[in-house]
Design an enzyme around this catalytic site. Structure first.
Site: not given
Ligand code: IPM
Ligand code: MG
Length: 350
Positions: A241, A245, A217, A185, A135
């Site tokens: 990240d 999710d 993975d 990884k 990042y």
């Molecule tokens: C998160 C989001 C952010 C990230 C984006 C919006 C920059 O996806 O907080 O997980 O990738 O960290």
């Molecule tokens: Mg995110």
């Protein structure tokens, strides 16, 4: 307690308003001040993280954030995109430790796309490193090389960056089921070989916590196959990240999940895991619970007020038990409510 409030874009202002009402109702000595971050800041000042916001955020004990981003800013140059503001505040405040709990509320077991018996009782804490990795790595960019476009990003970690996030994970595991799974990884990426080596070394400081390792993975697969094998998962910025999710959806709705991003002294930024949901912005239908639960995390981690945190969390459990549901977690037979009414229900439960 000084809190910098950053409603942001999309549904941000609606959901933050409910969390602010909850904090105000708590009878705590809180001072709140609002500022701009994200697309709204770009529109007003040309900068997604303007100076005035930087000053306020740096002076505050904690930051409460809604969400940033929206399609209207996607075409902007990178320095004028909302996401840049979010990455900027995380980096500037040194918020390296991102805690993303994924908890399944029994009342929402049917909201998950996985079978209830797979997710029942789910309680995972993802600890994501937040200020390093690909990042922020240099060099980066898109340039011309040999007559064609060439895209470049750099993944890197220092051992001290890895060690400090591992220590956060181990400390968190001591307050839970004493299991840490470190995700990397290492079969392909040297940077994450270092991650694994440092994880093993750091693990020796915590003999009472069981440490395991998993390739990313496989971790993605195991999260849907048997998520309850995990207690604390710790990983780098990009893998975290993605996995957070995925983990959020095990619980049925990303609209339920709070997060904390902490520096070394427990100063923190608190935000829901979900985004700005431009498709439902301004309609008063967004789920404010993730933001309200983020405010509870603020009271727990920055203000060390476990009692107050639990009062909010119990109130949220109560409104779910009472059948209040926003659209994202609605099931037939429940009471469908909007953002404001959900806030009202939490205030009543408090
Ligand atoms: C998160 C989001 C952010 C990230 C984006 C919006 C920059 O996806 O907080 O997980 O990738 O960290
Ligand atoms: Mg995110």
């Amino acid at each position: 307690m000084k809190i910098c409030v950053l409603p942001g874009d999309g549904i941000g202002p609606e959901i933050v308003a409910e969390a602010v009402r909850v904090l105000q109702a708590m009878d705590l000595n809180i001072e709140m001040e609002e500022a701009l971050l994200g697309g709204c800041a770009v529109d007003a000042t040309g900068d997604p993280y303007p100076d005035a916001t930087q000053k306020l955020a740096q002076a505050a004990d904690a930051v409460l954030l809604g969400a940033v981003g929206g399609p209207q800013w996607d075409g902007n140059p990178r320095e004028q995109r909302p996401e840049r503001g979010l990455l900027g505040i995380r980096k500037q405040l040194g918020l390296f430790a991102n805690l993303r709990p994924a908890i399944l509320y029994p009342e929402l077991a049917n909201a998950s796309t996985l079978k209830p018996e797979v997710v029942a009782g789910l309680d995972i804490l993802i600890v994501r490193e937040l200020t390093g990795d690909i990042y922020f790595g240099q060099p980066r960019g898109i340039e011309m090389r040999n007559g064609e476009r060439f895209g470049l990003n750099t993944m890197h970690y220092t051992e001290s960056e890895i060690r400090r996030i591992l220590r956060v994970a181990f400390a968190a595991a001591r307050k839970r089921s004493r299991k840490v799974c470190s995700v990397d990884k290492m079969n392909v990426l040297e940077c994450t070989q270092l991650w694994r080596d440092v994880a093993i070394e750091t693990g020796r400081e915590y003999p009472d916590v069981e440490l395991s390792h998993m390739l990313v993975d496989n971790a993605a697969m195991q999260l849907v196959k048997n998520p309850r094998q995990f207690d604390v998962m710790v990983t780098g910025n990009m893998f975290g990240d993605i996995l957070s999710d995925e983990a959020s959806m095990l619980t049925g709705s990303i609209g339920m999940l709070p997060s904390a991003s902490l520096d070394a002294n427990n100063k923190g930024l608190y935000e829901p895991c979900h985004g700005s949901a431009p498709d439902i912005a301004g309609k008063g239908v967004a789920n404010p619970l993730a933001t309200i639960l983020s405010a509870a995390m603020m009271l727990r981690y920055t203000f060390a007020d476990e009692d107050a945190a639990r009062r909010i969390e119990s109130a949220v459990k109560k409104v779910l038990a009472q059948g209040f549901r926003t659209g994202d977690i609605f099931e037939p037979g429940m009471k469908k409510v909007g953002t404001r009414q959900m806030g009202d229900a939490v205030l009543a439960a408090l």
